[in-house]
Structure formats: structure tokens, C-alpha cells
Design an enzyme around this catalytic site. Structure first.
Site, PDB file in Angstrom:
ATOM      1  N   TYR A  38      24.109  -4.857  64.833  1.00  0.00           N
ATOM      2  CA  TYR A  38      24.956  -5.564  63.854  1.00  0.00           C
ATOM      3  C   TYR A  38      26.048  -4.592  63.390  1.00  0.00           C
ATOM      4  O   TYR A  38      25.835  -3.755  62.499  1.00  0.00           O
ATOM      5  CB  TYR A  38      24.140  -6.079  62.666  1.00  0.00           C
ATOM      6  CG  TYR A  38      23.066  -7.093  63.041  1.00  0.00           C
ATOM      7  CD1 TYR A  38      23.059  -7.727  64.296  1.00  0.00           C
ATOM      8  CD2 TYR A  38      22.049  -7.429  62.152  1.00  0.00           C
ATOM      9  CE1 TYR A  38      22.082  -8.637  64.636  1.00  0.00           C
ATOM     10  CE2 TYR A  38      21.074  -8.354  62.501  1.00  0.00           C
ATOM     11  CZ  TYR A  38      21.093  -8.945  63.744  1.00  0.00           C
ATOM     12  OH  TYR A  38      20.112  -9.847  64.081  1.00  0.00           O
TER      13      TYR A  38
HETATM   14  N1  LIG Z   1      17.035 -12.051  66.595  1.00  0.00           N
HETATM   15  C1  LIG Z   1      18.230 -12.525  66.864  1.00  0.00           C
HETATM   16  O1  LIG Z   1      18.669 -12.573  68.022  1.00  0.00           O
HETATM   17  C2  LIG Z   1      19.081 -13.003  65.723  1.00  0.00           C
HETATM   18  C3  LIG Z   1      20.217 -13.797  66.004  1.00  0.00           C
HETATM   19  C4  LIG Z   1      20.937 -14.277  64.919  1.00  0.00           C
HETATM   20  C5  LIG Z   1      20.559 -13.971  63.626  1.00  0.00           C
HETATM   21  N2  LIG Z   1      19.485 -13.165  63.387  1.00  0.00           N
HETATM   22  C6  LIG Z   1      19.070 -12.802  62.013  1.00  0.00           C
HETATM   23  O2  LIG Z   1      19.041 -13.955  61.234  1.00  0.00           O
HETATM   24  C7  LIG Z   1      19.945 -13.835  60.136  1.00  0.00           C
HETATM   25  C8  LIG Z   1      20.532 -15.173  59.789  1.00  0.00           C
HETATM   26  O3  LIG Z   1      21.427 -15.623  60.801  1.00  0.00           O
HETATM   27  P1  LIG Z   1      23.009 -15.629  60.574  1.00  0.00           P
HETATM   28  O4  LIG Z   1      23.349 -14.686  59.481  1.00  0.00           O
HETATM   29  O5  LIG Z   1      23.605 -15.441  61.902  1.00  0.00           O
HETATM   30  O6  LIG Z   1      23.310 -17.132  60.164  1.00  0.00           O
HETATM   31  P2  LIG Z   1      22.785 -18.144  59.027  1.00  0.00           P
HETATM   32  O7  LIG Z   1      21.749 -17.560  58.169  1.00  0.00           O
HETATM   33  O8  LIG Z   1      22.498 -19.434  59.713  1.00  0.00           O
HETATM   34  O9  LIG Z   1      24.139 -18.363  58.207  1.00  0.00           O
HETATM   35  C9  LIG Z   1      24.673 -17.344  57.435  1.00  0.00           C
HETATM   36  C10 LIG Z   1      25.967 -17.844  56.784  1.00  0.00           C
HETATM   37  O10 LIG Z   1      25.696 -18.996  55.992  1.00  0.00           O
HETATM   38  C11 LIG Z   1      26.433 -18.945  54.770  1.00  0.00           C
HETATM   39  N3  LIG Z   1      25.453 -19.003  53.672  1.00  0.00           N
HETATM   40  C12 LIG Z   1      24.346 -18.246  53.509  1.00  0.00           C
HETATM   41  N4  LIG Z   1      23.669 -18.640  52.410  1.00  0.00           N
HETATM   42  C13 LIG Z   1      24.355 -19.655  51.874  1.00  0.00           C
HETATM   43  C14 LIG Z   1      24.167 -20.483  50.728  1.00  0.00           C
HETATM   44  N5  LIG Z   1      23.108 -20.361  49.915  1.00  0.00           N
HETATM   45  N6  LIG Z   1      25.096 -21.415  50.460  1.00  0.00           N
HETATM   46  C15 LIG Z   1      26.168 -21.591  51.289  1.00  0.00           C
HETATM   47  N7  LIG Z   1      26.388 -20.843  52.383  1.00  0.00           N
HETATM   48  C16 LIG Z   1      25.497 -19.891  52.666  1.00  0.00           C
HETATM   49  C17 LIG Z   1      27.253 -17.659  54.807  1.00  0.00           C
HETATM   50  O11 LIG Z   1      28.546 -18.007  55.300  1.00  0.00           O
HETATM   51  P3  LIG Z   1      29.874 -17.567  54.500  1.00  0.00           P
HETATM   52  O12 LIG Z   1      29.896 -16.072  54.561  1.00  0.00           O
HETATM   53  O13 LIG Z   1      30.952 -18.232  55.270  1.00  0.00           O
HETATM   54  O14 LIG Z   1      29.720 -18.099  53.105  1.00  0.00           O
HETATM   55  C18 LIG Z   1      26.526 -16.800  55.830  1.00  0.00           C
HETATM   56  O15 LIG Z   1      27.365 -15.924  56.545  1.00  0.00           O
HETATM   57  C19 LIG Z   1      20.971 -12.772  60.604  1.00  0.00           C
HETATM   58  O16 LIG Z   1      21.697 -12.218  59.511  1.00  0.00           O
HETATM   59  C20 LIG Z   1      20.053 -11.829  61.325  1.00  0.00           C
HETATM   60  O17 LIG Z   1      19.356 -11.026  60.390  1.00  0.00           O
HETATM   61  C21 LIG Z   1      18.735 -12.713  64.426  1.00  0.00           C
END
Ligand SMILES: NC(=O)c1ccc[n+]([C@@H]2O[C@H](COP(=O)([O-])OP(=O)(O)OC[C@H]3O[C@@H](n4cnc5c(N)ncnc54)[C@H](OP(=O)(O)O)[C@@H]3O)[C@@H](O)[C@H]2O)c1
Length: 319
Positions: free
Chosen positions: A59
Site C-alpha cells: 500500500y
Molecule cells: N487482501 C487484499 O487483496 C485486499 C484488497 C483490497 C482491500 N484490502 C483491505 O481492505 C480494506 C478495505 O478496502 P478498500 O479500502 O479498498 O475499500 P472499501 O473499504 O470498500 O472503501 C473504502 C472507501 O469508502 C469510503 N468510506 C469508508 N467509510 C465510509 C463511511 N463510513 N461513509 C462513507 N464513505 C466511506 C472512503 O472513500 P472516500 O475516501 O472517497 O470518502 C474509502 O476510501 C483496505 O484498506 C485494505 O486494508 C485488502
């Protein structure tokens, strides 16, 4: 070596977006998060009892781990749990690539142990999984999990660790209303039957299910996530409307309902937080009670959208 059991919270906090440069429109998310935001998120998460932070070396190629390590210095090490990942595609060419990557993560995170160390994707299960065993024995790694592994690969990894008296203690896959491959492939059932916690990543589809984005208000235009999701926003409207409508009844936002859905399905969502109020949202989400009808309705509307949100790094789970 004996260690405390892994404490599984109702939600875990994701930090992929913390690897961005911080400038709006740049990087994977273009969320433009600030140091003050990050500090406030850590303080709020601690106050709410959300202690498990998920990160990875890749990341921002070390940036997210470094930032997380710096801000967590405000708390005693026993007050939080760290999950980071070995990413096979970034492995070095030395004799001990997993130990080497772990060593650098420990330095960036400012700690001498990781509570939960993930193999980020299967790559080569037979090659990578046994390399976790000495790290478990030394105590540098307290528990291990696998991410993006299909059911056969999870079982194989479990067998390889079992030969040394260890086991897979967590699974982390993409799981959202729009992407339920792990459910269809029997991975959720397997985890439940084995008592292995299933962590759902991208339950908000990187913000596309938050209700914040629409064709008139798309994701930051130069960000990588915009390239995936902006074209889908018209087809997503019925789903974000359904999430908002259920949220209206419960006093919650669309994002909180999408998160509560994942909790209701027996998973632990890892939500990527970029604003302090997102942590407040997680507190509400973890208390929401969706009805059976809510869940059936949301899944039907999600299926009707006919979208495949599989990430470029993923393979289909249903074989
Ligand atoms: N193992 C893997 O291959 C893998 C792959 C992907 C992710 N991950 C892990 O999973 C985590 C989550 O996935 P992700 O960050 O990609 O996507 P996500 O959790 O689906 O979405 C995150 C986005 O949603 C918005 N958000 C978050 N909380 C919110 C709320 N309460 N209200 C409104 N909007 C909200 C924010 O966007 P804005 O900034 O635009 O507000 C944030 O950037 C990652 O950070 C990582 O730790 C792991």
C-alpha cells in the site's frame, strides 16, 4: 510459543488509501487524507474499541505502514493489533523472502511483532506457506491468515501449517453485496465450520457503495479506483438508493447499511477509513440490526445490477 487469542472485532480498519501521496486526485484512491485526519481516526477507533488495523507493504510501497506506525505511537502497543501482508509478487530474491519482507514491515510499523500476518495472494501456496512456520515459532508473527485464496488453497495452506502444529486463523477475501464469490464457492461455510474468522474486504467497493458518488459526482478523476467504478455509477444507483432507503428507516447512511450487511452475513468487514467520521459510521454500523427482508432485498437489487467488481489482482473463487 503461547500467545493471546486473536481478538476478532466487529469491524477492522483498512489502510490501503493511506498509501496515497495525500494529494487529491493522485494515487489509487485520491482521497486526499491529511495527517490530522489520520490521527483523529486512530484516536476515535481506539475510543470505540476498534483495535485491529489492516495494512500491507504494497500500500504505497511502504507509505501506509510507515504512516500507521507513526500515528499508532500515540498508543501503547497492547492497545491495538496489527495485520500486514507478505505479497508474493514483491518478494526479494534472498533465501528467506517472507522473513525479509516481514523484517522491513516491522521496522516501518515500529514494532517487533505482527498480530496477524497474511499471505496476500496464493502465488505458490507450497512455496510460501511453510516459510511462516519459523516466524510463528519465533513469535514475530502471532497468527497467520490467507487472502485471495480459493477453498482448495485455504485447505492446502491449513494442511501445510498443520504439519508443524499451526493453523490458518483467518481468511480475507473480497466480499460485498456486488461480489459474493466467496459465499458461492463455499468459503464462508468452510470458515464457519472450522471456526476461522472471515474478513470481508471492499464491502463498500472502494466507496462506490457509500452513496457519496454518482454520475454527477464521480470518484476523483485521476485516481485508479475511478477507472474501475465511475463507468458503473449509473447501474449502481438502484443499489445505493436501496441502501439509503433502509438507512433512512434505521437512522444510518448507505455506507453503514452496506457494512452492517457484511456483519449480518457473519463476516468481519475491513473498511478503508479516510475521514474521522467514517469511524463514527463504523460504530453505528456495528450496532445496526438488518432484517431478513432487508438482506434479501439488498442482494436482489445488487444481483440485478449485473456488475462484476472483481479486482485486477483477483481470480474467480468459484472453480
Ligand atoms: N487482501 C487484499 O487483496 C485486499 C484488497 C483490497 C482491500 N484490502 C483491505 O481492505 C480494506 C478495505 O478496502 P478498500 O479500502 O479498498 O475499500 P472499501 O473499504 O470498500 O472503501 C473504502 C472507501 O469508502 C469510503 N468510506 C469508508 N467509510 C465510509 C463511511 N463510513 N461513509 C462513507 N464513505 C466511506 C472512503 O472513500 P472516500 O475516501 O472517497 O470518502 C474509502 O476510501 C483496505 O484498506 C485494505 O486494508 C485488502
Amino acid at each position: 510459543m503461547e500467545h493471546d487469542d486473536l481478538k476478532i472485532p466487529p469491524v477492522a480498519l483498512g489502510t490501503w488509501a493511506w498509501g496515497d501521496t495525500g494529494e487529491a486526485g493522485r494515487g489509487y484512491f485520491g482521497s486526499g487524507l491529511t495527517r490530522a485526519d489520520v490521527e483523529a481516526m486512530v484516536d476515535k477507533a481506539h475510543a470505540a474499541g476498534f483495535r485491529l488495523w489492516d495494512t500491507a507493504m504494497v500500500y504505497g510501497m511502504g507509505r501506509a505502514e510507515t504512516l500507521l506506525g507513526e500515528v499508532l505511537k500515540r498508543l501503547p502497543r497492547s492497545a491495538y493489533q496489527l495485520a500486514t501482508k507478505f505479497t508474493p509478487q514483491a518478494a526479494g530474491s534472498g533465501d528467506h523472502p517472507v522473513a525479509d519482507m516481514l523484517e522491513r514491515s516491522l521496522a516501518r510499523l515500529g514494532t517487533d511483532y505482527i498480530d496477524l500476518y497474511w499471505i496476500h495472494n496464493p502465488g505458490d501456496v507450497v512455496r510460501w506457506t511453510p516459510q511462516l512456520i519459523p516466524l510463528l515459532k519465533s513469535g514475530q508473527v502471532r497468527h497467520v491468515g490467507v487472502s485471495n485464496h480459493n477453498l482448495d488453497e485455504i485447505q492446502l495452506a491449513n494442511r501445510l501449517l498443520g504439519e508443524a502444529g499451526f493453523r490458518i486463523e483467518a481468511v480475507q477475501n473480497h466480499y460485498s453485496l456486488l461480489y459474493r464469490g466467496s459465499e458461492r464457492a463455499g468459503i464462508l461455510d468452510y470458515c464457519r465450520s472450522q471456526g476461522i474468522p472471515f474478513f470481508a474486504y471492499m464491502v463498500l467497493e472502494q466507496g462506490a457503495l457509500s452513496g457519496k458518488y454518482s454520475p454527477d459526482h464521480p470518484m476523483p478523476i485521476d485516481s485508479d479506483r475511478a477507472a474501475t467504478y465511475n463507468a458503473m455509477l449509473p447501474q449502481l444507483k438502484a443499489l445505493t438508493d436501496a441502501l439509503s432507503s433502509i438507512g433512512g428507516r434505521l437512522g444510518a447512511s448507505a455506507a453503514e447499511v452496506a457494512t452492517a450487511w457484511a456483519i449480518a452475513k457473519g463476516t468481519t468487514p475491513i473498511v478503508g477509513v479516510t475521514r474521522p467520521q467514517h469511524v463514527d459510521g463504523l460504530v453505528r454500523a456495528s450496532r445496526l440490526k438488518l432484517t431478513r427482508d432487508d438482506i434479501v432485498e439488498l442482494e436482489a437489487v445488487a444481483d440485478a445490477a449485473g456488475l462484476n467488481t472483481r479486482g485486477w489482482w483477483e481470480r474467480e473463487m468459484v472453480v
